[in-house]
Design a protein around this motif. Structure first.
Motif, short mmCIF file in Angstrom:
data_model
loop_
_atom_site.label_atom_id
_atom_site.label_comp_id
_atom_site.label_asym_id
_atom_site.label_seq_id
_atom_site.Cartn_x
_atom_site.Cartn_y
_atom_site.Cartn_z
N LYS A 274 5.45 2.57 -15.32
CA LYS A 274 6.33 3.20 -16.31
C LYS A 274 5.78 3.09 -17.73
CE LYS A 274 10.38 1.61 -13.67
NZ LYS A 274 11.57 0.73 -13.75
N TYR A 275 4.81 2.20 -17.93
CA TYR A 275 4.41 1.87 -19.30
C TYR A 275 2.94 2.20 -19.59
CZ TYR A 275 8.72 -0.69 -18.61
OH TYR A 275 10.02 -1.02 -18.30
N THR A 276 2.23 2.76 -18.62
CA THR A 276 0.83 3.12 -18.85
C THR A 276 0.76 4.44 -19.62
OG1 THR A 276 0.74 4.25 -16.71
CG2 THR A 276 0.07 1.95 -16.76
N THR A 277 -0.43 4.75 -20.11
CA THR A 277 -0.66 6.03 -20.78
C THR A 277 -1.79 6.76 -20.06
OG1 THR A 277 -0.03 5.05 -22.90
CG2 THR A 277 -1.20 7.15 -22.97
N PRO A 278 -1.48 7.86 -19.35
CA PRO A 278 -0.14 8.41 -19.14
C PRO A 278 0.64 7.56 -18.11
CG PRO A 278 -1.71 9.60 -17.79
CD PRO A 278 -2.52 8.62 -18.62
N THR A 279 1.94 7.77 -18.06
CA THR A 279 2.72 7.08 -17.03
C THR A 279 2.24 7.57 -15.66
OG1 THR A 279 4.44 8.78 -17.21
CG2 THR A 279 4.75 6.74 -18.47
N LEU A 280 2.29 6.67 -14.69
CA LEU A 280 1.64 6.94 -13.40
C LEU A 280 2.60 7.50 -12.35
CD1 LEU A 280 -1.04 6.68 -11.80
CD2 LEU A 280 -0.26 4.39 -11.10
N THR A 281 2.26 8.69 -11.87
CA THR A 281 2.95 9.23 -10.69
C THR A 281 2.53 8.39 -9.49
OG1 THR A 281 3.01 11.48 -11.55
CG2 THR A 281 3.15 11.24 -9.17
N THR A 282 3.48 8.07 -8.63
CA THR A 282 3.19 7.14 -7.54
C THR A 282 4.13 7.37 -6.36
OG1 THR A 282 2.89 4.79 -7.02
CG2 THR A 282 4.73 5.36 -8.45
N ILE A 283 3.83 6.69 -5.28
CA ILE A 283 4.73 6.67 -4.13
C ILE A 283 5.47 5.35 -4.13
CG2 ILE A 283 4.92 6.74 -1.63
CD1 ILE A 283 4.09 9.40 -2.70
N ARG A 284 6.78 5.43 -4.20
CA ARG A 284 7.59 4.21 -4.22
C ARG A 284 7.83 3.73 -2.80
NH1 ARG A 284 12.90 4.90 -7.36
NH2 ARG A 284 11.52 4.42 -9.14
N GLN A 285 7.46 2.48 -2.58
CA GLN A 285 7.86 1.80 -1.35
C GLN A 285 9.08 0.96 -1.70
OE1 GLN A 285 4.54 0.40 1.28
NE2 GLN A 285 3.46 0.31 -0.67
N ASN A 286 10.09 1.01 -0.85
CA ASN A 286 11.33 0.30 -1.15
C ASN A 286 11.14 -1.19 -0.92
OD1 ASN A 286 13.97 -0.71 -1.26
ND2 ASN A 286 14.82 1.26 -0.61
N LYS A 287 10.69 -1.88 -1.96
CA LYS A 287 10.29 -3.28 -1.85
C LYS A 287 11.47 -4.18 -1.47
CE LYS A 287 8.62 -2.61 -6.05
NZ LYS A 287 8.41 -1.16 -6.12
N GLU A 288 12.62 -3.94 -2.09
CA GLU A 288 13.79 -4.77 -1.79
C GLU A 288 14.23 -4.59 -0.34
OE1 GLU A 288 18.34 -5.63 -3.41
OE2 GLU A 288 17.01 -4.28 -4.52
N ARG A 289 14.22 -3.35 0.12
CA ARG A 289 14.63 -3.07 1.50
C ARG A 289 13.67 -3.73 2.50
NH1 ARG A 289 18.10 0.09 4.18
NH2 ARG A 289 17.52 1.02 6.17
N LEU A 290 12.38 -3.66 2.21
CA LEU A 290 11.39 -4.29 3.09
C LEU A 290 11.65 -5.79 3.19
CD1 LEU A 290 8.15 -2.41 1.96
CD2 LEU A 290 9.07 -2.43 4.29
N GLY A 291 11.90 -6.44 2.03
CA GLY A 291 12.13 -7.87 2.03
C GLY A 291 13.40 -8.28 2.75
N ILE A 292 14.47 -7.52 2.53
CA ILE A 292 15.75 -7.83 3.18
C ILE A 292 15.67 -7.59 4.68
CG2 ILE A 292 18.17 -7.10 3.35
CD1 ILE A 292 18.10 -6.60 0.32
N LEU A 293 15.04 -6.49 5.08
CA LEU A 293 14.86 -6.22 6.51
C LEU A 293 14.05 -7.33 7.18
CD1 LEU A 293 14.12 -2.37 6.65
CD2 LEU A 293 15.97 -3.56 7.84
#
Length: 338
Positions: free
Chosen positions: A283-302
């Motif tokens: 979110k804070y790089t220049t330019p901001t980085l387009t990416t694929i979000r992995q659901n980190k919280e869901r992975l940990g809870i599962l």
């Protein structure tokens, strides 16, 4: 004060005191009341080792960062997954113990360490150049859950993101933006995660009828920023560049962007870039980085719930694949095509 002294004061056996403390039903109400009164009067609190011996459970979960090249506490994606796992295991009544892959003080491997500390189960974080000891632990009787690591033992399971779908989403987005010359930056050839993302990327490119240029597929030594920088430097020096690049991790992408900027190339005007993981820095790089979000919280809870069920014989392992999501920011050049 210990459990033997409590038994003597109550006029019962040590095993009876143990049963009462662990809520076994086959003890008379009168005996249970007498023992509990003595425990309350003396303020006795059993040690963890005593509880472990009595119940065969320690309420400890082993945490292993697998592989000769492992991510340990430095990779923001796995750290976020582990934080979610830790919180959920805490709710379920467990503490964590971390095992290094350095030589154990008394010798032995992961399995012997788990036995030594009486762990109830293990979570294994994916790494590279995997040690044989990981497979031995996977095939043992100790419940294990892998994170981005496929485990196949009878008391094992794993959670992961759909790496093929990750790559498919990237190629589709590039295609819709008009990019046809696509490159890839991956980790070492020993990385299953990187290999899956690369295979999915190639399959998706071919699915859209585009040509694969092998010269635009380069690899680093790991998933970290210096590897992305070095891989991009090699790509720049090798000749004509692709119009868009998918990096198998955000850190690889950030390293590649640094190299491109040093050569006076603009992102996304000269080369578009998409990463993977959606770490906070995107979110804070220049330019901001387009990416694929992995659901980190869901992975940990599962992972926590699956391990709990394995420990308590409420399941027989299995796997969960978490769906990824495309997070569009500046580096892919979407705004150039609006």
């Amino acid at each position: 004060m210990n459990i033997k002294k409590i038994a003597e004061m109550a006029g019962v056996s040590v095993s009876t005191v143990s049963k009462i403390m662990n809520n076994y039903p086959d003890v008379s109400v009168k005996t249970k009341q007498r023992v509990m009164e003595i425990i309350e009067q003396t303020g006795y609190s059993p040690s963890n080792s005593a509880k472990t011996l009595a119940t065969k459970k320690s309420s400890l979960i082993g945490v292993i960062f697998a592989g000769e090249l492992n991510v340990d506490f430095t990779h923001p994606f796995f750290l976020a997954v582990l934080n979610a796992f830790k919180k959920q295991m805490g709710v379920l009544g467990y503490d964590l113990i971390f095992f290094s892959n350095e030589k154990f003080l008394s010798g032995g491997d992961y399995y012997s360490r788990c036995v030594h500390f009486h762990v109830d189960g293990c979570v294994i974080i994916s790494g590279e150049h995997m040690e044989p000891a990981i497979q031995e632990l996977d095939m043992s009787s100790i419940p294990c859950i892998g994170v981005d690591l496929e485990l196949k033992g009878k008391k094992s399971g794993y959670v992961t993101s759909d790496n093929y779908q990750i790559s498919s989403k990237v190629v589709e987005h590039f295609y819709l933006l008009g990019y046809r010359e696509l490159g890839f930056i991956g980790s070492t050839a020993n990385s299953d995660i990187s290999n899956q993302r690369e295979a999915g990327y190639i399959k998706a490119i071919e699915g859209f009828g585009m040509t694969i240029n092998e010269n635009w597929f380069v690899h680093g030594d790991d998933f970290f920023e210096p590897s992305g920088y070095d891989a991009m430097q090699r790509l720049i020096q090798s000749g004509p560049l692709p119009k868009a690049i998918f990096a198998a991790s955000d850190l690889l992408a950030l390293g590649a962007i640094r190299a491109l900027k040093e050569h006076g190339l603009r992102i996304p005007e000269d080369i578009a870039m998409i990463g993977c993981d959606d770490i906070e820095a995107c979110k804070y790089t220049t330019p901001t980085l387009t990416t694929i979000r992995q659901n980190k919280e869901r992975l940990g809870i599962l992972a926590a719930h699956m391990l709990y069920d394995l420990i308590n014989n409420q399941s027989e392992g299995g796997s969960f694949v978490v769906e990824p999501a495309l997070i569009i920011r500046e580096s892919c050049g979407s705004h150039l095509h609006d």
